[in-house]
Write a protein that holds these residues in place. Structure first.
Motif, short mmCIF file in Angstrom:
data_model
loop_
_atom_site.label_atom_id
_atom_site.label_comp_id
_atom_site.label_asym_id
_atom_site.label_seq_id
_atom_site.Cartn_x
_atom_site.Cartn_y
_atom_site.Cartn_z
N ALA A 1 0.43 -0.85 0.23
CA ALA A 1 0.00 -0.14 -0.26
C ALA A 1 0.90 1.09 0.17
O ALA A 1 0.78 1.83 -0.01
CB ALA A 1 -0.99 -0.08 1.46
N GLU A 2 2.01 1.47 1.00
CA GLU A 2 2.60 2.77 1.26
C GLU A 2 4.17 2.42 -0.56
O GLU A 2 4.46 3.13 -0.46
CB GLU A 2 3.23 2.51 2.33
N ARG A 3 3.65 1.53 -0.24
CA ARG A 3 5.23 1.24 -1.56
C ARG A 3 6.91 2.38 -1.17
O ARG A 3 7.54 2.96 -1.77
CB ARG A 3 5.09 1.99 -2.74
N PRO A 4 6.64 2.15 -0.14
CA PRO A 4 8.23 2.77 0.39
C PRO A 4 9.42 2.88 -0.37
O PRO A 4 9.61 1.20 -1.34
CB PRO A 4 8.66 2.24 2.21
N GLN A 5 10.56 3.49 -0.24
CA GLN A 5 11.54 3.10 -1.22
C GLN A 5 13.07 2.38 0.11
O GLN A 5 13.90 2.08 -0.73
CB GLN A 5 12.18 4.10 -2.16
N LEU A 6 12.73 2.62 0.55
CA LEU A 6 13.72 2.79 2.44
C LEU A 6 12.84 2.51 3.57
O LEU A 6 11.79 3.11 4.06
CB LEU A 6 14.81 3.99 2.05
N ILE A 7 13.35 1.02 3.95
CA ILE A 7 12.98 0.68 5.48
C ILE A 7 14.14 0.96 6.82
O ILE A 7 14.62 0.99 6.11
CB ILE A 7 12.12 -0.51 5.78
N ILE A 8 13.39 2.01 7.71
CA ILE A 8 14.60 1.98 8.75
C ILE A 8 14.08 2.01 10.03
O ILE A 8 12.83 2.12 10.28
CB ILE A 8 14.89 3.84 8.24
N SER A 9 14.69 0.75 10.95
CA SER A 9 14.44 0.67 11.99
C SER A 9 15.82 0.06 13.08
O SER A 9 16.62 0.61 12.73
CB SER A 9 12.92 -1.20 12.07
#
Length: 154
Positions: free
Chosen positions: A79-87
């Motif tokens: 749904a969000e289609r992020p280009q990068l995930i950070i945690s």
């Protein structure tokens, strides 16, 4: 030429994990940000004006729960289609990082400042799935082959 804006997904629980991600605000505030957060007194008021997906905290020691969390994360990522995930940590990130790997979305693991000696299970799993691992403590370099030491964020 203006800086490029990215779609970034920040994954957080409460406490130190949240503080670490907030320390990165000068960077992520220039991008389109969506959060996946564990509901807690310190997380609920923070992402003002940004999209938030509330997820329960997940124990990595419950494999069926990780599978369910990964399926929910797949839906969020599609749904969000992020280009990068950070945690910066905890079990909620494991499902998101697994789903991100399946969808070939790069992820960055930020080792939280409260890890002093040896990374926990969620940290080790996410660190393996991440494209990059950032450390705040130099003594953790011995536990991370591909890590970059960035120093304390706050």
């Amino acid at each position: 030429m203006p800086d490029r804006r990215y779609r970034v997904l920040l994954v957080s629980s409460s406490g130190g994990v949240l503080l670490d991600l907030l320390a990165l605000k000068p960077w992520w505030s220039r991008h389109e940000v969506t959060w996946v957060c564990v509901p807690a007194p310190d997380t609920t008021p923070l992402p003002c004006g940004q999209r938030v997906h509330w997820e329960p905290e997940q124990s990595v020691r419950r494999p069926l729960g990780v599978v369910a969390a990964s399926l929910r994360a797949l839906a969020i990522l599609r749904a969000e289609r992020p280009q990068l995930i950070i945690s910066a940590g905890t079990g909620v990130a494991v499902g998101v990082f697994l789903a991100g790997r399946l969808l070939r979305i790069p992820a960055v693991w930020l080792e939280t400042l409260n890890i002093v000696t040896k990374p926990g299970i969620a940290s080790r799993i996410c660190g393996q799935l991440a494209a990059a691992v950032l450390l705040q403590r130099p003594e953790l370099m011995q536990h991370r082959r591909r890590a970059v030491y960035i120093g304390e964020l706050y």
